[in-house]
Design a protein around this motif. Structure first.
Motif, PDB file in Angstrom:
ATOM      1  N   ARG A  79      -8.929 -13.090  -2.783  1.00 14.28           N
ATOM      2  CA  ARG A  79      -7.482 -13.355  -2.747  1.00 14.28           C
ATOM      3  C   ARG A  79      -6.766 -12.149  -3.334  1.00 14.28           C
ATOM      4  O   ARG A  79      -6.968 -11.807  -4.488  1.00 14.28           O
ATOM      5  CB  ARG A  79      -7.170 -14.612  -3.553  1.00 14.28           C
ATOM      6  N   LEU A  80      -5.947 -11.510  -2.532  1.00 10.94           N
ATOM      7  CA  LEU A  80      -5.232 -10.310  -2.966  1.00 10.94           C
ATOM      8  C   LEU A  80      -3.835 -10.665  -3.458  1.00 10.94           C
ATOM      9  O   LEU A  80      -3.161 -11.513  -2.872  1.00 10.94           O
ATOM     10  CB  LEU A  80      -5.105  -9.324  -1.795  1.00 10.94           C
ATOM     11  N   THR A  81      -3.397  -9.992  -4.506  1.00 12.92           N
ATOM     12  CA  THR A  81      -1.998 -10.107  -4.929  1.00 12.92           C
ATOM     13  C   THR A  81      -1.130  -9.428  -3.870  1.00 12.92           C
ATOM     14  O   THR A  81      -1.653  -8.777  -2.957  1.00 12.92           O
ATOM     15  CB  THR A  81      -1.773  -9.406  -6.278  1.00 12.92           C
ATOM     16  N   VAL A  86      -0.743  -4.927   0.128  1.00 16.15           N
ATOM     17  CA  VAL A  86      -0.168  -3.674   0.628  1.00 16.15           C
ATOM     18  C   VAL A  86      -1.212  -2.554   0.585  1.00 16.15           C
ATOM     19  O   VAL A  86      -1.358  -1.795   1.549  1.00 16.15           O
ATOM     20  CB  VAL A  86       1.093  -3.294  -0.165  1.00 16.15           C
ATOM     21  N   LYS A  87      -1.947  -2.436  -0.516  1.00 11.95           N
ATOM     22  CA  LYS A  87      -2.967  -1.388  -0.623  1.00 11.95           C
ATOM     23  C   LYS A  87      -4.072  -1.583   0.410  1.00 11.95           C
ATOM     24  O   LYS A  87      -4.535  -0.616   1.020  1.00 11.95           O
ATOM     25  CB  LYS A  87      -3.556  -1.356  -2.034  1.00 11.95           C
ATOM     26  N   VAL A  99       4.250   3.377   3.418  1.00 13.70           N
ATOM     27  CA  VAL A  99       4.400   2.983   4.825  1.00 13.70           C
ATOM     28  C   VAL A  99       3.936   1.547   5.021  1.00 13.70           C
ATOM     29  O   VAL A  99       4.587   0.758   5.718  1.00 13.70           O
ATOM     30  CB  VAL A  99       3.635   3.957   5.753  1.00 13.70           C
ATOM     31  N   ALA A 100       2.825   1.190   4.398  1.00 13.66           N
ATOM     32  CA  ALA A 100       2.317  -0.177   4.519  1.00 13.66           C
ATOM     33  C   ALA A 100       3.311  -1.180   3.932  1.00 13.66           C
ATOM     34  O   ALA A 100       3.521  -2.257   4.497  1.00 13.66           O
ATOM     35  CB  ALA A 100       0.963  -0.304   3.824  1.00 13.66           C
ATOM     36  N   ASP A 129       0.490 -14.206  -6.703  1.00 15.84           N
ATOM     37  CA  ASP A 129       1.762 -13.577  -7.058  1.00 15.84           C
ATOM     38  C   ASP A 129       2.013 -12.304  -6.248  1.00 15.84           C
ATOM     39  O   ASP A 129       1.090 -11.594  -5.877  1.00 15.84           O
ATOM     40  CB  ASP A 129       1.784 -13.220  -8.550  1.00 15.84           C
ATOM     41  N   GLY A 130       3.275 -12.038  -6.014  1.00 12.68           N
ATOM     42  CA  GLY A 130       3.682 -10.802  -5.373  1.00 12.68           C
ATOM     43  C   GLY A 130       4.049 -10.929  -3.911  1.00 12.68           C
ATOM     44  O   GLY A 130       4.606  -9.998  -3.334  1.00 12.68           O
ATOM     45  N   TYR A 131       3.765 -12.051  -3.284  1.00 13.27           N
ATOM     46  CA  TYR A 131       4.055 -12.195  -1.855  1.00 13.27           C
ATOM     47  C   TYR A 131       5.518 -12.524  -1.584  1.00 13.27           C
ATOM     48  O   TYR A 131       6.035 -12.183  -0.519  1.00 13.27           O
ATOM     49  CB  TYR A 131       3.157 -13.260  -1.212  1.00 13.27           C
TER      50      TYR A 131
END
Length: 148
Positions: A79-81, A86-87, A99-100, A129-131
Motif C-alpha cells: 500500500r503506497l502513500t 507518485v514516485k 511530471v508524474a 494518507d496523501g491521496y
C-alpha cells in the motif's frame, strides 16, 4: 470485477473522448495522445492500489476504456502513500516525480468529478494518507485513537 455491473448504477455519462478532452484541458497537454498516455498510466497505477467495492464502483463511474485501464491491474500487496504513488508512477513511466504528480493531478481531478462526492469519500477512506491531495481534495487528518 468490471464485467458484472451493479443493477442500481447508471452507465457513465462521459465518453472516453470527452474524458480525454477534460484531462487535456486540466493538464494543459499539447495533444489528445499525451492526455491519453497520462490517463492510462495514472489509472493503471490507481488500479494497483484500490480494491473492493470502491474499485468496482469507480470502474462503473468511468468510461469503458478508462475502466479497463483501472481494472486490468492486479491490486498490489504494498500500500503506497500518495507520495509513494507518485514516485512509483514516475519510475514506471520513466518521468520525473514532478511530471508524474502533474499527470496524476490532471487525471484524478477528472476521475473525482466522475466518481462524485460519496464514492470519492469512500475511496479516499480506503487509501493511505496523501491521496486526497492527488484527487484535488483537502487532506483531512484521520482521528487518532485516544491514549489509554
Amino acid at each position: 470485477m468490471y464485467d458484472q455491473p451493479r443493477p442500481d448504477q447508471a452507465p457513465p455519462a462521459m465518453t472516453f473522448d470527452r474524458m480525454l478532452e477534460r484531462v487535456r484541458y486540466e493538464g494543459a497537454y499539447p495533444t489528445a495522445e499525451r492526455a491519453e498516455e497520462a490517463v492510462r498510466a495514472v489509472l493503471a497505477a490507481l488500479g494497483r492500489q484500490i480494491t473492493g467495492d470502491e474499485r468496482v464502483d469507480l470502474a462503473q463511474a468511468l468510461p469503458v476504456e478508462a475502466a479497463l485501464a483501472l481494472t486490468a491491474q492486479v491490486p498490489d500487496t504494498e500500500r503506497l502513500t500518495g507520495w509513494g504513488f507518485v514516485k512509483d508512477l514516475a519510475a514506471r513511466t520513466g518521468t520525473t516525480p514532478a511530471v508524474a504528480r502533474w499527470d496524476t493531478g490532471a487525471v484524478l481531478a477528472v476521475v473525482a468529478r466522475l466518481a462524485g462526492p460519496d464514492l470519492l469519500t469512500r475511496t479516499l477512506h480506503h487509501l493511505p494518507d496523501g491521496y486526497a491531495l492527488l484527487f484535488g481534495q483537502a487532506q483531512l487528518r484521520r482521528p487518532e485513537p485516544a491514549a489509554a
